[in-house]
Design an enzyme around this catalytic site. Structure first.
Site, PDB file in Angstrom:
ATOM      1  N   PHE A   1      -6.484  19.823 -56.932  1.00  0.00           N
ATOM      2  CA  PHE A   1      -5.076  20.057 -56.583  1.00  0.00           C
ATOM      3  C   PHE A   1      -4.700  19.488 -55.223  1.00  0.00           C
ATOM      4  CE2 PHE A   1      -6.771  23.653 -54.217  1.00  0.00           C
ATOM      5  CZ  PHE A   1      -5.908  23.771 -53.145  1.00  0.00           C
ATOM      6  N   LYS A   2      -5.698  19.219 -54.374  1.00  0.00           N
ATOM      7  CA  LYS A   2      -5.392  18.723 -53.034  1.00  0.00           C
ATOM      8  C   LYS A   2      -4.626  17.405 -53.064  1.00  0.00           C
ATOM      9  CE  LYS A   2      -8.891  21.451 -50.826  1.00  0.00           C
ATOM     10  NZ  LYS A   2      -9.534  22.148 -51.968  1.00  0.00           N
TER      11      LYS A   2
END
Ligand code: PLP
Length: 469
Positions: free
Chosen positions: A111-112
């Site tokens: 998700f980063k």
């Protein structure tokens, strides 16, 4: 929009300065002076927006005045062009009123990327306008390094150096850092542990002459711009599931408290959130805090969800700042005590406010494997270990079946194939665009755990600052 430090002793700054500064000079974290407001009308109008438009609309008030909205829209659109799913952040239905928000379709499968792809472009934009360059240095135990590298590769105003402990990251994680063909990217394997890497990065920042000469900067999870970009996917999911007419709950696997703090920020802005559930692994300082009202450091134990193997969650200070009624001086004293004693106890009234905002759940490795197995058997969906903690937390913390519950899927299962194989017998394959990752040539330098050697390496490979004409 101005930003103030949680320790109360650094100057208030505008968004572009907060972006480049990362940590405040008093050691605090920047938070917005006031929360922007998303009205019910704003939320209704977002029902027709695509993902990039949603991010632009959510970020615009945070960026306020420092970047033109057209420029913001352009760089945000560009940031999500490389995502592998047409929706960027697809929602999958797992059960009755139960959803999975897939945040792993970016270049490094975690998700980063959702925030860092935007942040790399924001850096480039602001630096180009100022005629400056930065040298980004960071330490990684896995996911952050590759996401930062992908965000900064080929950006004209940035050189990036990522230190990782040699032999102590997974093969996929290492190759995601070492196979990037970009002249401004430097993966450095250090003969030492993750803590050695992190200590060296801190030492480089504390070496003022070195820091100033190379204009050192960081893109770690305390950077406000990352939180601002992450607020958007909570808005996106809630609008898709019926906001503003309906309230939504989220279950968030948590390490540094950045992801779930973005959800909390969305709630401050007016998003109708019913409950926020924090999922932790055996490193459960946050769930223990909710249970006892006391934050007490334990030792970090390795788990199947390594990106959550954290004891001191850096972004938690932003919530504490609120619980301390934005009294930076008082929080500063409390944080000093916490550093010294490893314990931070808060008043029963503040503890109650924390419990009004969050519920918590912990899952050990056996529970993580059991969740991967049972979700796969009942739905055919294969979860990575971090996402499994999200789904188990959603199940455990659900209090109203009429409220949609969204669990966050934070990484692609192929990033953690060993755990997934143990749970299901299936070794998940890397998606097509990364299928040759294991055969790509690697470019890496191995350096000793020696600050002078690493600083010399960085100095020799940093692009010279252009002298003003
Ligand atoms: C970084 C990370 C987390 C933890 O997120 P925080 O914002 O630090 O709470 C959880 N899962 C995965 C896969 C991650 O990469």
């Amino acid at each position: 929009m101005r930003y103030v430090s949680t320790r109360g002793a650094a100057p208030a700054l505008a968004f572009d300065d907060v972006l480049l500064a990362g940590l405040a000079r008093d050691g605090g974290l920047y938070v917005p002076e006031t929360w922007p407001v998303l009205t019910a009308g704003d939320l209704r109008s977002l029902a027709r927006a695509d993902y990039a438009e949603t991010v632009t609309r959510v970020m615009a008030p945070f960026v306020d005045g420092t970047i033109a909205e057209d420029d913001l829209a352009e760089l945000v659109t560009d940031a999500y062009r490389g995502f592998a799913h047409a929706a960027v952040v697809p929602l999958k239905q797992l059960g009755a009123n139960q959803w999975l928000m897939e945040l792993f379709h970016g270049p490094t499968l975690a998700f980063k990327d959702l925030a860092l792809q935007v942040v790399g472009r924001l850096f480039d934009h602001v630096l180009a306008r100022r005629g400056q360059r930065v040298t980004i240095v960071g330490a990684t135990s896995g996911d952050t390094g590759s996401a930062a590298i992908e965000a900064c590769r080929d950006r004209a105003a940035i050189d990036i150096f990522i230190l990782y402990p040699e032999g102590r990251v997974s093969e996929v994680q290492r190759r995601q850092m070492t196979t990037v063909e970009a002249g401004n990217v430097h993966a450095i394997a250090i003969k030492g542990t993750f803590d050695d890497c992190q200590d060296m990065v801190k030492a480089m920042f504390n070496d003022t002459a070195f820091r100033d000469r190379h204009n050192l900067s960081a893109v770690n999870s305390i950077n406000w711009a990352r939180i601002a970009a992450q607020v958007a996917y909570y808005v996106w999911a809630a609008v898709a599931l019926g906001a503003p007419a309906r309230s939504i709950s989220f279950a968030v696997p948590t390490g540094n408290f950045g992801n779930v703090f973005a959800a909390h920020a969305a709630r401050h802005m007016g998003l109708p959130i019913h409950s926020l559930a924090i999922g932790t692994n055996r490193n459960d300082i946050l769930t223990r805090f909710l249970e006892t009202g006391s934050l007490s450091i334990g030792t970090v134990e390795p788990s199947l969800s390594p990106s959550m193997d954290i004891q001191v969650s850096s972004n938690f200070e932003r919530l504490l700042f609120e619980l301390f009624d934005r009294d930076g001086a008082a929080l500063s004293r409390a944080m000093a005590d916490f550093r010294r004693d490893g314990v931070l106890a808060i008043s029963p009234e503040r503890w109650q406010r924390a419990r009004d905002g969050f519920v918590g759940h912990r899952l050990d490795d056996a529970g993580t494997l059991a969740t991967i197995r049972s979700v796969w058997q009942s739905t055919g969906e294969i979860l990575d270990p971090h996402s499994a903690i999200g789904v188990a937390t959603a199940d455990a913390c659900r209090d109203d079946p009429a409220v949609p519950m969204v669990a966050l899927a934070c990484a692609h299962p192929a990033k953690f194939p060993d755990a997934v194989e143990r749970a299901t017998g299936i070794r998940p394959a890397l998606p097509g665009r990364l299928s040759d990752l294991l055969s790509r040539p690697e470019r890496v330098v191995v350096l000793p755990n020696d600050l002078a050697v690493v600083e010399d390496f960085v100095a020799a490979r940093t692009t010279r600052q252009e002298l003003p004409a």
